[in-house]
Design an enzyme around this catalytic site. Structure first.
Site, PDB file in Angstrom:
ATOM      1  N   GLU A 149     -25.634  -0.194  37.605  1.00 52.63           N
ATOM      2  CA  GLU A 149     -26.055   0.252  36.277  1.00 52.63           C
ATOM      3  C   GLU A 149     -27.083  -0.715  35.697  1.00 52.63           C
ATOM      4  O   GLU A 149     -26.707  -1.751  35.128  1.00 52.63           O
ATOM      5  CB  GLU A 149     -24.843   0.293  35.339  1.00 52.63           C
ATOM      6  CG  GLU A 149     -23.749   1.226  35.783  1.00 52.63           C
ATOM      7  CD  GLU A 149     -22.933   1.686  34.593  1.00 52.63           C
ATOM      8  OE1 GLU A 149     -22.950   2.893  34.331  1.00 52.63           O
ATOM      9  OE2 GLU A 149     -22.322   0.851  33.910  1.00 52.63           O
ATOM     10  N   GLU A 151     -21.246  -3.961  29.215  1.00 52.41           N
ATOM     11  CA  GLU A 151     -20.827  -4.224  27.830  1.00 52.41           C
ATOM     12  C   GLU A 151     -19.705  -5.265  27.799  1.00 52.41           C
ATOM     13  O   GLU A 151     -19.618  -6.081  26.891  1.00 52.41           O
ATOM     14  CB  GLU A 151     -20.390  -2.907  27.159  1.00 52.41           C
ATOM     15  CG  GLU A 151     -21.598  -2.023  26.870  1.00 52.41           C
ATOM     16  CD  GLU A 151     -21.325  -0.535  26.873  1.00 52.41           C
ATOM     17  OE1 GLU A 151     -20.147  -0.124  26.792  1.00 52.41           O
ATOM     18  OE2 GLU A 151     -22.304   0.238  26.979  1.00 52.41           O
ATOM     19  N   ASN A 160     -17.416   7.530  31.537  1.00 44.36           N
ATOM     20  CA  ASN A 160     -16.948   6.351  30.806  1.00 44.36           C
ATOM     21  C   ASN A 160     -17.027   6.686  29.327  1.00 44.36           C
ATOM     22  O   ASN A 160     -18.109   6.687  28.751  1.00 44.36           O
ATOM     23  CB  ASN A 160     -17.837   5.147  31.159  1.00 44.36           C
ATOM     24  CG  ASN A 160     -17.485   3.924  30.327  1.00 44.36           C
ATOM     25  OD1 ASN A 160     -16.437   3.870  29.690  1.00 44.36           O
ATOM     26  ND2 ASN A 160     -18.375   2.943  30.330  1.00 44.36           N
ATOM     27  N   LYS A 217     -15.953   5.062  26.871  1.00 43.54           N
ATOM     28  CA  LYS A 217     -16.072   3.857  26.017  1.00 43.54           C
ATOM     29  C   LYS A 217     -15.104   3.960  24.829  1.00 43.54           C
ATOM     30  O   LYS A 217     -14.034   4.550  24.968  1.00 43.54           O
ATOM     31  CB  LYS A 217     -17.522   3.643  25.568  1.00 43.54           C
ATOM     32  CG  LYS A 217     -18.498   3.730  26.728  1.00 43.54           C
ATOM     33  CD  LYS A 217     -19.878   3.266  26.372  1.00 43.54           C
ATOM     34  CE  LYS A 217     -20.806   3.534  27.551  1.00 43.54           C
ATOM     35  NZ  LYS A 217     -22.115   2.912  27.403  1.00 43.54           N
TER      36      LYS A 217
HETATM   37  C1  PEP Z   1     -22.368   3.551  30.989  1.00 39.71           C
HETATM   38  O1  PEP Z   1     -22.079   3.039  29.936  1.00 39.71           O
HETATM   39  O2  PEP Z   1     -21.729   3.255  32.021  1.00 39.71           O
HETATM   40  C2  PEP Z   1     -23.484   4.483  31.016  1.00 39.71           C
HETATM   41  C3  PEP Z   1     -24.044   4.766  32.161  1.00 39.71           C
HETATM   42  O3  PEP Z   1     -23.884   4.991  29.814  1.00 39.71           O
HETATM   43  P1  PEP Z   1     -25.018   6.117  29.566  1.00 39.71           P
HETATM   44  O4  PEP Z   1     -24.793   7.212  30.571  1.00 39.71           O
HETATM   45  O5  PEP Z   1     -24.801   6.573  28.151  1.00 39.71           O
HETATM   46  O6  PEP Z   1     -26.327   5.438  29.787  1.00 39.71           O
END
Ligand code: PEP
Length: 255
Positions: free
Chosen positions: A170, A100, A9, A11
């Site tokens: 998550e 988010e 991801n 982002k």
């Molecule tokens: C995410 O935003 O889906 C995520 C898992 O971020 P990170 O791996 O940076 O914790």
């Protein structure tokens, strides 16, 4: 055998040049190093999807994915991107309900149910994100909270459609914090979600659903997480922006 999926991801990161360089590196290295049994997904910003998709040769187990879509198919929603738009450029995977989006854009379970329906009706695979905050975990209600996210956004689906979903657990306290859930914490949640799905749709259906873990997954902790019986893959934020780290995570499955 459930699908093994490592999904990045990105982002709101990278400019066009950086995006092309990163995607090219991932595609190039994956060819030599990642077994074809592992599905790799790069969820890039919308504006790069089409260009990056063209870098991927037919028949490779690598996909570009989107990070969101709107609840409506078209209309006066300035700045938004719809499911049929994504379908029209051949996108197959779309993240929905990332924490988010839930936090900064107030997305709720009912809206996410609509997005999931739209994506399935347009032939795409939703990667449905769920997960609890630190307060909820401290209160000890995390299992019920996350199971309820599935109930409210997914359990209206027929079994046939439910089988198309990918779930990403998550924990919000682990996203971008460097603090990972322990493999035991991840397994506890993944198993609870699979049992919850089995209660609703049968064990046969539950056993087909890939459940990814997301939250500071890195090359140094991926193997332990991916060794858990109900952890089928990862949704990777920060480490997906570094080709070497992303690929090393994809190489961390046991055996
Ligand atoms: C995410 O935003 O889906 C995520 C898992 O971020 P990170 O791996 O940076 O914790």
């Amino acid at each position: 055998m459930r699908k093994k999926i490592i999904a990045g991801n990105w982002k709101m990161n990278t400019n066009m040049q950086e995006a092309l360089a990163l995607a090219s590196e991932v595609i190039h290295i994956a060819q030599d190093e990642v077994p074809s049994s592992v599905t790799l997904i790069m969820s890039t910003p919308f504006i790069y999807l089409n260009t990056i998709k063209k870098l991927i040769s037919e028949g490779k187990n690598i996909y570009v994915g989107a990070q969101n879509c709107h609840t409506e198919t078209s209309g006066a929603f300035t700045g938004e991107i719809s499911a049929p738009m994504l379908q029209s450029i051949g996108i197959e995977y779309v993240i929905v309900g990332h924490s988010e989006r839930r936090e900064y854009f107030q997305e709720n379970n009912a809206q996410l149910a609509k997005k999931v329906d739209l994506l399935i009706s347009y032939g795409m695979i939703p990667i449905f994100c769920c997960g609890e905050s630190l307060d909820i975990r401290k209160a000890g209600t995390h299992l019920e909270f996350v199971k309820n996210q599935l109930t409210e956004s997914l359990f209206h689906l027929s079994a046939q459609d439910f089988e198309k979903i990918v779930i990403a657990y998550e924990p919000i306290w682990a996203i971008g914090t460097g603090e990972t859930a322990s493999s035991a914490q991840a397994q506890e949640m993944h198993q609870a979600l699979r049992n919850h799905i089995a209660d609703k749709y049968t064990k046969i259906v539950a056993d087909k659903i890939s459940i990814l873990y997301g939250g500071s997954m890195k090359p140094n902790n991926a193997a332990e997480l991916l060794a858990e019986a109900d952890v089928d893959g990862g949704l990777i934020g920060g480490a997906s922006l570094k080709s070497r780290e992303f690929i090393d995570i994809a190489k961390s499955y046991p055996g």
